[in-house]
Design an enzyme around this catalytic site. Structure first.
Site, PDB file in Angstrom:
ATOM      1  N   LEU A 107       0.643  -1.310  -0.076  1.00  0.00           N
ATOM      2  CA  LEU A 107       0.110   0.089  -0.157  1.00  0.00           C
ATOM      3  C   LEU A 107       0.684   1.098  -0.052  1.00  0.00           C
ATOM      4  CD1 LEU A 107      -2.536  -1.195   2.663  1.00  0.00           C
ATOM      5  CD2 LEU A 107      -2.718  -1.095   0.038  1.00  0.00           C
ATOM      6  N   ASP A 108       0.382   2.136  -0.824  1.00  0.00           N
ATOM      7  CA  ASP A 108       1.269   3.420  -0.921  1.00  0.00           C
ATOM      8  C   ASP A 108       1.479   3.965   0.298  1.00  0.00           C
ATOM      9  OD1 ASP A 108      -0.487   5.667  -0.813  1.00  0.00           O
ATOM     10  OD2 ASP A 108      -1.019   4.874  -2.915  1.00  0.00           O
ATOM     11  N   ILE A 109       2.091   5.030   0.769  1.00  0.00           N
ATOM     12  CA  ILE A 109       2.333   5.832   2.003  1.00  0.00           C
ATOM     13  C   ILE A 109       1.212   6.522   2.361  1.00  0.00           C
ATOM     14  CG2 ILE A 109       3.262   8.034   0.954  1.00  0.00           C
ATOM     15  CD1 ILE A 109       5.137   8.086   3.363  1.00  0.00           C
ATOM     16  N   ASN A 110       0.408   7.011   1.625  1.00  0.00           N
ATOM     17  CA  ASN A 110      -0.946   7.743   1.720  1.00  0.00           C
ATOM     18  C   ASN A 110      -2.142   6.675   1.823  1.00  0.00           C
ATOM     19  OD1 ASN A 110       0.351  10.230   1.887  1.00  0.00           O
ATOM     20  ND2 ASN A 110       0.236  10.536  -0.234  1.00  0.00           N
ATOM     21  N   THR A 111      -2.081   5.656   1.592  1.00  0.00           N
ATOM     22  CA  THR A 111      -3.015   4.349   1.800  1.00  0.00           C
ATOM     23  C   THR A 111      -2.915   3.884   3.153  1.00  0.00           C
ATOM     24  OG1 THR A 111      -3.198   4.420  -0.645  1.00  0.00           O
ATOM     25  CG2 THR A 111      -4.217   2.636   0.587  1.00  0.00           C
TER      26      THR A 111
END
Length: 305
Positions: A107-111
């Site tokens: 998952l990306d850093i903002n998810t």
């Protein structure tokens, strides 16, 4: 029966299959004293070493397979060590001896939301592989006007820079004003795919949370920044959908497994004992205090297949 070397290494919990392929290319793996090469196959009687240390291998059904569900907060990166010093998803996981946690996807850093970890690299590989068609469900908040035409485009397919992408379903989740919530589902996990799909329709994603991976839903007891271990019955069901055999030991809890290891003669002392004590429950980590999260309206029945 012989098997691919990288598959055997991944099953032993040394890393994902892709990671093991890289280790073989780098010449860090030997089989019976000879440097291995990609494509080699091994038998149960072969001696395999990684970085000079022998790897204990076992049949697929004999693997001590563990799976945990982690509720990832925003701001954490899905890597073991970050050169920028940012917190990683591995920082709060329970400590292991003789194996390590392998992330099932990223998952990306903002998810935020559901992230699976397992000690079995073969299970991780099969869950991530497109051929198994394991779907992912996300709760997404978008800013902008969303029309029926936009939703139709997203379900039919949109050409992105890395190929055609689409949602298998889009369900209204409610909301007021310019922000609106949706449940979306897709069958793959390309980089920032959910965000890029919505951006292709001229709307911006400002919140994104994964709530399901295949048959696994994010449990309510897994608060933000905490983990929950799946019991063996659930692990067996997860293995079944990707064609892996899982031998049930009849031990449901981590405490029972811990007691079994102690009875077999392994000693638990010092820092290891503290780590084991933390594993007995789910509340050993303190989550950050945040503002109450908006709870969108959840539809009654949904089918993403």
């Amino acid at each position: 029966m012989d098997e691919k070397l990288q598959k055997v290494l991944a099953r032993a919990g040394t890393g994902s299959r892709r990671e093991m392929e890289n280790r073989i290319r780098e010449g860090r793996v030997t089989v019976n004293g000879t440097v291995a090469k990609l494509g080699d196959r091994v038998r149960p009687t072969d001696t395999i070493e990684l970085n000079g240390f022998e790897v204990k291998t076992s049949a697929s059904s004999d693997v001590d397979r563990r799976v945990i569900i982690y509720n990832k907060p925003e701001g954490e990166v899905c890597t073991r060590k970050d050169p920028e010093g940012r917190p990683t998803v591995f920082d709060r996981l329970p400590k292991l001896r003789g194996s390590r946690w392998i992330a099932v996807g990223r998952l990306d850093i903002n998810t935020s939301g559901l992230l699976l970890f397992t000690t079995d690299g073969e299970l991780a590989n099969r869950l991530m592989h497109p051929s198994t068609e394991v779907d992912r469900e996300y709760l997404v908040r978008v800013m902008g006007t969303v029309t029926e035409e936009h939703i139709s485009n997203l379900k039919k397919g949109v050409l992105l820079e890395d190929g055609i992408a689409q949602f298998t379903d889009v369900v209204d989740g409610g909301g007021e004003g310019i922000n609106h919530w949706f449940y979306v589902c897709l069958m793959e996990g390309r980089n920032r795919e959910v965000r890029r799909l919505w951006e292709s329709q001229g709307v911006k994603v400002n919140r994104l949370k994964r709530v399901r991976f295949g048959p696994v839903f994010l449990p309510s007891k897994a608060k933000v920044g905490r983990w929950v271990e799946m019991d063996e019955t659930d692990v067996s069901a997860l293995c079944e959908i990707v064609g892996l055999e899982h031998k049930l030991t009849g031990l449901k809890s981590q405490q029972e497994k811990h007691d079994r290891r102690r009875q077999s003669g392994s000693r638990v002392t010092g820092s290891v004992a503290k780590a084991k004590a933390r594993e007995k429950g789910f509340d050993w980590q303190a989550s950050e205090k945040k503002q109450p999260e908006f709870k969108p309206r959840r539809p009654g029945q949904r089918s993403f297949r």
